[in-house]
Motif scaffolding. Structure first.
Motif, PDB file in Angstrom:
ATOM      1  N   THR A   1     -31.480  12.133   5.584  1.00 14.28           N
ATOM      2  CA  THR A   1     -31.706  12.739   6.888  1.00 14.28           C
ATOM      3  C   THR A   1     -32.799  13.801   6.807  1.00 14.28           C
ATOM      4  O   THR A   1     -32.733  14.702   5.978  1.00 14.28           O
TER       5      THR A   1
ATOM      6  N   GLU B   1     -34.271  15.044  10.048  1.00 16.02           N
ATOM      7  CA  GLU B   1     -34.075  15.816  11.278  1.00 16.02           C
ATOM      8  C   GLU B   1     -32.596  16.155  11.425  1.00 16.02           C
ATOM      9  O   GLU B   1     -31.734  15.322  11.177  1.00 16.02           O
ATOM     10  N   ASN B   2     -32.308  17.381  11.817  1.00 12.28           N
ATOM     11  CA  ASN B   2     -30.929  17.817  12.071  1.00 12.28           C
ATOM     12  C   ASN B   2     -29.994  17.531  10.897  1.00 12.28           C
ATOM     13  O   ASN B   2     -28.916  16.969  11.075  1.00 12.28           O
TER      14      ASN B   2
ATOM     15  N   GLY C   1     -33.968  16.077   3.393  1.00 11.07           N
ATOM     16  CA  GLY C   1     -34.689  16.799   4.427  1.00 11.07           C
ATOM     17  C   GLY C   1     -34.117  18.136   4.835  1.00 11.07           C
ATOM     18  O   GLY C   1     -34.409  18.627   5.919  1.00 11.07           O
TER      19      GLY C   1
ATOM     20  N   LYS D   1     -36.859  21.017   5.441  1.00  7.48           N
ATOM     21  CA  LYS D   1     -37.673  20.730   6.628  1.00  7.48           C
ATOM     22  C   LYS D   1     -36.849  20.863   7.898  1.00  7.48           C
ATOM     23  O   LYS D   1     -37.293  21.430   8.893  1.00  7.48           O
ATOM     24  N   SER D   2     -35.634  20.368   7.857  1.00  7.69           N
ATOM     25  CA  SER D   2     -34.764  20.401   9.028  1.00  7.69           C
ATOM     26  C   SER D   2     -34.411  21.829   9.435  1.00  7.69           C
ATOM     27  O   SER D   2     -34.413  22.169  10.614  1.00  7.69           O
TER      28      SER D   2
END
Length: 166
Positions: free
Chosen positions: A121, A123-124, A150, A153-154
């Motif tokens: 994942t 995003e979010n 991620g 980054k998220s």
């Protein structure tokens, strides 16, 4: 820790296993959690006179492995299970299926160590509710291993990234 859900009464901590509260008449839902024990949930009603409740908490493993893989078809990588088994550690595991039902603070507080895997994942990676639960878990003395592709980054420059994860 005793939390009365949907109530203005703040969460209470007890260190000797007993707690006395004065509550107005009404319906309540208590969520109890303690290190080394699974959360317990009990609904009750307070009328004009007092009420005494007794709870028994079930012992749990020291470690929880969370596969936060909502929407992904992969399962938890076997190396977590292999490593924990090789160390002789008892553990529970959970695969989160839906972002609509995140784990809450009371789900986590019983465990000494939490291994949280977010998979691919980007995003979010962690919902606001999950961030709040992890924040409370860490403030309560829990140990966290957070792993996934991620996460950084998220989370970006969020309060959780800066103040909780550092």
């Amino acid at each position: 820790r005793v939390l009365l859900q949907d109530s203005p009464v703040p969460a209470s901590d007890t260190y000797d296993g007993s707690l006395s509260l004065e509550l107005p008449s009404g319906d309540y839902r208590a969520v109890l959690s303690s290190r080394g024990f699974a959360k317990a949930v009990k609904s009750f009603q307070v009328k004009d006179s007092g009420i005494e409740l007794k709870f028994t908490l079930e012992e749990i493993a020291s470690t929880l492995v969370v596969a936060d893989l909502t929407g992904e078809i992969i399962n938890l990588p076997p190396y977590y299970h292999g490593a924990l088994s090789k160390l002789g550690l008892e553990f529970d595991n959970i695969k989160l299926q839906s972002a609509d039902e995140p784990l809450i603070e009371a789900d986590l507080l019983g465990y000494e160590t939490l291994i949280w895997f977010t998979g691919r994942t980007v995003e979010n990676a962690l919902s606001e509710a999950e961030q709040d639960a992890l924040d409370a878990y860490l403030w309560g003395g829990g140990k966290l291993i957070l792993s996934g592709q991620g996460i950084s980054k998220s989370l970006g420059d969020s309060r959780f990234a800066k103040d909780v994860l550092g």
